[in-house]
Scaffold this motif. Sequence first.
Motif, PDB file in Angstrom:
ATOM      1  N   ASP A 135       0.847  -1.178   0.000  1.00 24.51           N
ATOM      2  CA  ASP A 135       0.000   0.000   0.000  1.00 24.51           C
ATOM      3  C   ASP A 135       0.888   1.235   0.000  1.00 24.51           C
ATOM      4  O   ASP A 135       1.630   1.483   0.962  1.00 24.51           O
ATOM      5  N   SER A 136       0.825   2.029  -1.060  1.00 25.21           N
ATOM      6  CA  SER A 136       1.671   3.221  -1.174  1.00 25.21           C
ATOM      7  C   SER A 136       1.347   4.276  -0.134  1.00 25.21           C
ATOM      8  O   SER A 136       2.131   5.200   0.072  1.00 25.21           O
ATOM      9  N   ARG A 137       0.209   4.157   0.516  1.00 22.45           N
ATOM     10  CA  ARG A 137      -0.164   5.096   1.569  1.00 22.45           C
ATOM     11  C   ARG A 137       0.219   4.566   2.948  1.00 22.45           C
ATOM     12  O   ARG A 137       0.037   5.257   3.953  1.00 22.45           O
ATOM     13  N   GLY A 138       0.738   3.358   2.997  1.00 24.74           N
ATOM     14  CA  GLY A 138       1.020   2.708   4.272  1.00 24.74           C
ATOM     15  C   GLY A 138       2.503   2.580   4.551  1.00 24.74           C
ATOM     16  O   GLY A 138       3.330   3.362   4.076  1.00 24.74           O
ATOM     17  N   VAL A 139       2.839   1.563   5.328  1.00 21.93           N
ATOM     18  CA  VAL A 139       4.219   1.290   5.722  1.00 21.93           C
ATOM     19  C   VAL A 139       5.077   1.055   4.479  1.00 21.93           C
ATOM     20  O   VAL A 139       4.650   0.388   3.531  1.00 21.93           O
ATOM     21  N   PHE A 140       6.268   1.612   4.475  1.00 15.53           N
ATOM     22  CA  PHE A 140       7.198   1.398   3.368  1.00 15.53           C
ATOM     23  C   PHE A 140       8.054   0.170   3.671  1.00 15.53           C
ATOM     24  O   PHE A 140       8.870   0.183   4.588  1.00 15.53           O
ATOM     25  N   MET A 141       7.823  -0.899   2.910  1.00 13.55           N
ATOM     26  CA  MET A 141       8.529  -2.165   3.113  1.00 13.55           C
ATOM     27  C   MET A 141       8.522  -2.526   4.603  1.00 13.55           C
ATOM     28  O   MET A 141       7.476  -2.592   5.222  1.00 13.55           O
ATOM     29  N   TYR A 142       9.712  -2.708   5.199  1.00 10.74           N
ATOM     30  CA  TYR A 142       9.827  -3.050   6.615  1.00 10.74           C
ATOM     31  C   TYR A 142      10.588  -1.946   7.355  1.00 10.74           C
ATOM     32  O   TYR A 142      11.255  -2.181   8.355  1.00 10.74           O
ATOM     33  N   PHE A 143      10.442  -0.705   6.856  1.00  6.90           N
ATOM     34  CA  PHE A 143      11.250   0.397   7.375  1.00  6.90           C
ATOM     35  C   PHE A 143      10.843   0.821   8.781  1.00  6.90           C
ATOM     36  O   PHE A 143      11.516   1.652   9.394  1.00  6.90           O
ATOM     37  N   GLU A 144       9.755   0.285   9.313  1.00  8.37           N
ATOM     38  CA  GLU A 144       9.443   0.585  10.708  1.00  8.37           C
ATOM     39  C   GLU A 144      10.513   0.021  11.639  1.00  8.37           C
ATOM     40  O   GLU A 144      10.595   0.405  12.813  1.00  8.37           O
ATOM     41  N   ASN A 145      11.353  -0.880  11.118  1.00  5.67           N
ATOM     42  CA  ASN A 145      12.444  -1.452  11.913  1.00  5.67           C
ATOM     43  C   ASN A 145      13.736  -0.642  11.804  1.00  5.67           C
ATOM     44  O   ASN A 145      14.710  -0.948  12.482  1.00  5.67           O
ATOM     45  N   TYR A 146      13.741   0.357  10.938  1.00  5.08           N
ATOM     46  CA  TYR A 146      14.946   1.165  10.749  1.00  5.08           C
ATOM     47  C   TYR A 146      15.045   2.242  11.831  1.00  5.08           C
ATOM     48  O   TYR A 146      14.043   2.821  12.254  1.00  5.08           O
ATOM     49  N   ASN A 147      16.270   2.526  12.249  1.00  7.49           N
ATOM     50  CA  ASN A 147      16.582   3.660  13.123  1.00  7.49           C
ATOM     51  C   ASN A 147      17.760   4.399  12.492  1.00  7.49           C
ATOM     52  O   ASN A 147      18.907   4.273  12.934  1.00  7.49           O
ATOM     53  N   VAL A 148      17.456   5.149  11.455  1.00  6.76           N
ATOM     54  CA  VAL A 148      18.492   5.741  10.619  1.00  6.76           C
ATOM     55  C   VAL A 148      19.411   6.650  11.417  1.00  6.76           C
ATOM     56  O   VAL A 148      20.633   6.632  11.266  1.00  6.76           O
ATOM     57  N   GLU A 149      18.824   7.456  12.312  1.00  7.70           N
ATOM     58  CA  GLU A 149      19.616   8.479  12.995  1.00  7.70           C
ATOM     59  C   GLU A 149      20.665   7.915  13.942  1.00  7.70           C
ATOM     60  O   GLU A 149      21.616   8.614  14.299  1.00  7.70           O
ATOM     61  N   VAL A 150      20.538   6.662  14.365  1.00  4.78           N
ATOM     62  CA  VAL A 150      21.523   6.102  15.299  1.00  4.78           C
ATOM     63  C   VAL A 150      22.663   5.392  14.569  1.00  4.78           C
ATOM     64  O   VAL A 150      23.597   4.909  15.206  1.00  4.78           O
ATOM     65  N   ARG A 151      22.614   5.328  13.244  1.00  2.26           N
ATOM     66  CA  ARG A 151      23.691   4.674  12.502  1.00  2.26           C
ATOM     67  C   ARG A 151      25.015   5.391  12.734  1.00  2.26           C
ATOM     68  O   ARG A 151      25.068   6.617  12.875  1.00  2.26           O
ATOM     69  N   ASP A 152      26.088   4.617  12.731  1.00  2.80           N
ATOM     70  CA  ASP A 152      27.413   5.202  12.949  1.00  2.80           C
ATOM     71  C   ASP A 152      27.769   6.217  11.865  1.00  2.80           C
ATOM     72  O   ASP A 152      28.486   7.188  12.123  1.00  2.80           O
ATOM     73  N   ARG A 153      27.299   5.991  10.640  1.00  2.00           N
ATOM     74  CA  ARG A 153      27.651   6.899   9.544  1.00  2.00           C
ATOM     75  C   ARG A 153      26.758   8.149   9.498  1.00  2.00           C
ATOM     76  O   ARG A 153      26.824   8.910   8.534  1.00  2.00           O
TER      77      ARG A 153
END
Length: 581
Positions: A135-153
């Motif tokens: 659903d293009s209006r819903g969750v994008f793939m499984y990105f609810e598991n991502y925490n981008v801001e805590v990545r080392d890079r």
Amino acid sequence: MIRVNLKIALLLTCFVVMLVMLSLWTRCGEVVHARGGMNSDWDSKKSPNMQDTYSGGEGAEHGGGDVQGYEEIDCNINGEFTVSCRKEGGEVYMPFSFLHKYFEVYGKLATYDGFERFEWSHSYSKVYYPKGKYDSRGVFMYFENYNVEVRDRVKCVSATEGVPVSTQWESQGYYYPTQVAQFALSHYSKNLTEPEPRRKVLEDGDKEMAQWSVPQGGSLTRETDSQTASVVVHFSSPEMLTGGVTLKLDHVLDFILSLNLRLVGNGSFSITLQSREKRELFYLHYICSDLLISAQDQHIYHGIGHVTGWRRMTRDLIVDLQKGLAYEGRAKRKLSRSKLKVVGLTFRGQGYLDNLTLSSSEHLAHFYDAAHWFVKHQDPDTGGWPNPVRRRVATGMADLEPGWYSAMGQGHAISVLARAYHHSGGDAQYLRAALAGLRPFRVASADGGVLATFLGKFPWYEEYPTRPASFVLNGFIYSLLGLYDLKTIAPPDQAQEAAALFEQGMVSLKVLLLLYDTGSGTVYDLRHFTLGAAPNLARWDYHATHVNQLLLLSTIDNDPLLAATAERWIGYMSGKRAAHN
């Protein structure tokens, strides 16, 4: 006679004890020799998750240490080097630390009901089966598991833009459109999957909710703001970093700070955090500066630019603290949210504030910060979001010079903007930016766009528009998802171009997909074809991404090729291989 027999018995007993001790000493020596005699590359440099475990035998059952019946032998590997092994009968046992590195397999000792067992896995990544049609209006793939801001890079989350600053290819930090989009899509998805956040309003201007402490020479009043037509707090105090209009707190668990702020001159504000165990204090300072981040001792500084008009700010205080510690070289020190509390807020200089809140999350605020970033930073002529750093993809390919576009970045950005258009109830600025973002898909890579063709026939949208083309698989599929999102969400009379680009991309994917199949895994790109180089094998996390992408695409396109290929590739993650002759 009795005395003689006793002497003989004592002598025999001593002799037996000596034999037993000699035997044990010999076995201990053999074990030590085996441990020390192993090739150092497989012994002293084991993966931190690997145990020095042997692949079978009664002595390893339930974590037992009985090595009786084993014989230490050398295992010669392809005539190149030797590894110490153990032999029991006709079976040979090799150290798992060797197998792990040699075959890239994974394992660890685990305890269940008081018994140890060894858990072996062929890959370290996870497959996410779709719960239904994408659903293009819903969750994008499984990105609810991502925490981008805590990545080392991620160097920090910019306090001027509200989006992550990357150090992936340049240590000074820069805005990487792909990463900004993943930050947005993660928070959008979390907003749909997590419960409503806790919120505590500390100050809303209308009511005297907070007990502010005002220094000598300072002031705090409540007045109606002409711009917002609401009652706000007007504060004034010396601008130095000591003192100020202060609010003492004792707040735990909720560390997302939000406020409406307008500063007059060179104002600033600070947050004081305290460790609940050691009572150690940390100070987060948000100052009028273009500085990204700096730190000294317990003081961490984030530049907020020059806030002349009203601005809504949302900050994750724990992320801001952790990035400051990393800046100082104390990245290994992880401070848990459960072990900290907010003990104070201080405002300095002159300014106005309203809607001061602490909450457990503010996912939509982070999402819209990123969506606004894409509107603000889109190139008006090309419709692209440029990558401002040089990128070297592979020997034999020309470097990508600063300003290059990525089909993955464009597609991710379009996915963000399409959702922002939907969620905002049709805010036209997001739709305009998404439609303009299609332009690089029509321009050849050689001319600054992202379009390549395989054998001059099949269009391909390049994550890295290299010369010669690289044909990266995961980035191409992400770009297809962005096109699908826009064709689904845009009004029908404005969706045709996204639809056409998506359909031609799907044709190319189905034609070229099996070129990425090695029979035991996948390749990341097709450089072995365009460069004549060795295949660039996809590590397991990228292989799992390929699988997850195909599973998702199979929910919107019922071509059996997609699902069948995904299932075969899932088998590779369990050690299955294609048949051989």
